[in-house]
Write a protein that holds these residues in place. Structure first.
Motif, mmCIF file in Angstrom:
data_model
loop_
_atom_site.group_PDB
_atom_site.id
_atom_site.type_symbol
_atom_site.label_atom_id
_atom_site.label_comp_id
_atom_site.label_asym_id
_atom_site.label_seq_id
_atom_site.Cartn_x
_atom_site.Cartn_y
_atom_site.Cartn_z
ATOM 1 N N GLY A 185 13.653 74.939 -93.500
ATOM 2 C CA GLY A 185 13.237 75.656 -94.703
ATOM 3 C C GLY A 185 13.123 77.156 -94.476
ATOM 4 N N ILE A 236 8.511 71.278 -95.583
ATOM 5 C CA ILE A 236 8.814 72.354 -96.548
ATOM 6 C C ILE A 236 7.806 72.370 -97.699
ATOM 7 N N SER A 263 15.002 77.680 -99.372
ATOM 8 C CA SER A 263 15.479 76.621 -98.467
ATOM 9 C C SER A 263 16.786 76.004 -98.926
#
Length: 360
Positions: A54, A118, A140
């Motif tokens: 991410g 993430i 991301s």
């Protein structure tokens, strides 16, 4: 939700990769054999697609204040083009995630976080940002990330860049043209301990950049490398893997990450770390080497004098050392190199000894 596909999913399929679900993504675990891929990176050059990672951008007047408060390391030590390894602590001083902090400019930072975290990390930062008001963007899904690792990595990559890669020190980066694409982040970082770079490219450029690297590496027999070898490579270096060796209940000090933990910066929960330092640690993450034949695996019991004292957090056969190696937490006081321990492998207690990290 289902699993997500990285941009080059079809490329890996065509290369014969065995794909598995990892951190919510379909990821290549191996193309040939783990040992072959491992040695390729230790001795030559390999390329990993780690686009599941991410990337968050923190920008604006209060970007520094947010990143300094949210992470355990001292962000004021960074200048433009420098990278820092750090932790995102929780309110009890445990680890929400380990991450990389990139300083792009005084008012712009990129945080690189683990794929499995993430959402958790983003929510944590949004929550902390309530008191700072920095501009946050989760990019991301916009970036692909290729780790080109091994002693021959620079020779391969230099063909694709006018930037003198030899002049980018470890944990530094440049944003420049690479493989005829502009705005590429060329970062002297990696998770293998064999040198090399990590290349962040926009998804729309991913295929061309991957192909360019593969072509530039032909004379060096570059090969795609999967997550299997990535795990044994990082283990030989004693690098922590989130979810195995560190998690929400482990403190950076217990995990041997005191060097990225600077309570003087008054980061979130730094008082817990100070208190833990004063009271003394109860356990410590150690590396160990098997003295008898056997492969330690995650979750196996660690015994000292017939008593279970902890579990293996990461373990495997080391392709370089050709013996079993692993990491795990043991009571503080039993953590010194040379201490004899036993690992319970298939109901047998096999002898091992604690060694200093890295293993190689």
């Amino acid at each position: 939700m289902g699993t997500k596909k990285i941009t080059l999913y079809n490329t890996h399929k065509n290369l014969g990769a065995k794909l598995i679900e990892f951190a919510g993504y379909e990821m290549p675990v191996r193309y040939s054999s783990d040992i072959e891929e491992h040695m390729k990176v230790r001795e030559g050059v390999g390329i990993f697609d780690v686009s599941h990672m991410g990337e968050f951008w923190i920008e604006g007047e209060s970007a520094f204040d947010l990143v300094q408060y949210a992470t355990s390391n001292d962000v004021s030590k960074l200048s433009d083009g420098k990278v820092q390894y750090s932790c995102l602590p929780n309110d009890q001083g445990g680890i929400v995630d380990d991450l990389l902090v990139y300083r792009i400019s005084e008012k712009s930072y990129m945080l690189v976080v683990n794929a499995s975290n993430i959402e958790k990390d983003w929510n944590r930062l949004v929550d902390l940002n309530n008191q700072f008001g920095a501009k946050m963007s989760n990019r991301s899904d916009d970036y692909s990330l290729f780790a080109v690792q091994g002693p021959k990595a620079i020779e391969v990559l230099q063909k694709l860049s006018s930037v003198n890669l030899d002049e980018i020190p470890y944990y530094n980066f440049r944003i420049d043209e690479f493989a005829k694409k502009s705005g590429v982040i060329i970062s002297a970082t990696g998770y293998t301990g064999s040198g090399g770079f990590e290349i962040y490219v926009k998804n729309e450029d991913a295929k061309e950049v991957w192909d360019a690297i593969m072509e530039a590496g032909q004379n060096f027999q570059i090969a795609p490398i999967g997550l299997g070898a990535r795990d044994t490579l990082r283990l030989e270096m004693g690098f922590c893997l989130y979810g195995n060796d560190i998690n929400d209940t482990t403190s950076p000090l217990e995990a041997g990450l005191a060097w990225i933990t600077k309570p003087d910066t008054n980061f979130v929960a730094s008082e817990f770390i100070v208190k833990q330092k004063e009271e003394g640690l109860k356990r410590k993450l150690v590396g160990f080497k098997m003295l008898e034949r056997g492969i330690p695996r995650h979750g196996y019991d660690i015994e000292i004098e017939n008593e279970i004292v902890g579990q293996v957090t990461s373990g495997s056969q080391s392709p370089v050392l050709k013996c079993g190696i692993g990491m795990g937490y043991v009571p503080f006081g039993n953590h010194k190199a040379g201490t004899e321990i036993f690992i319970k492998v298939r109901n047998k207690s096999l002898k091992a000894e604690i060694v200093k990290l890295p293993f190689i």
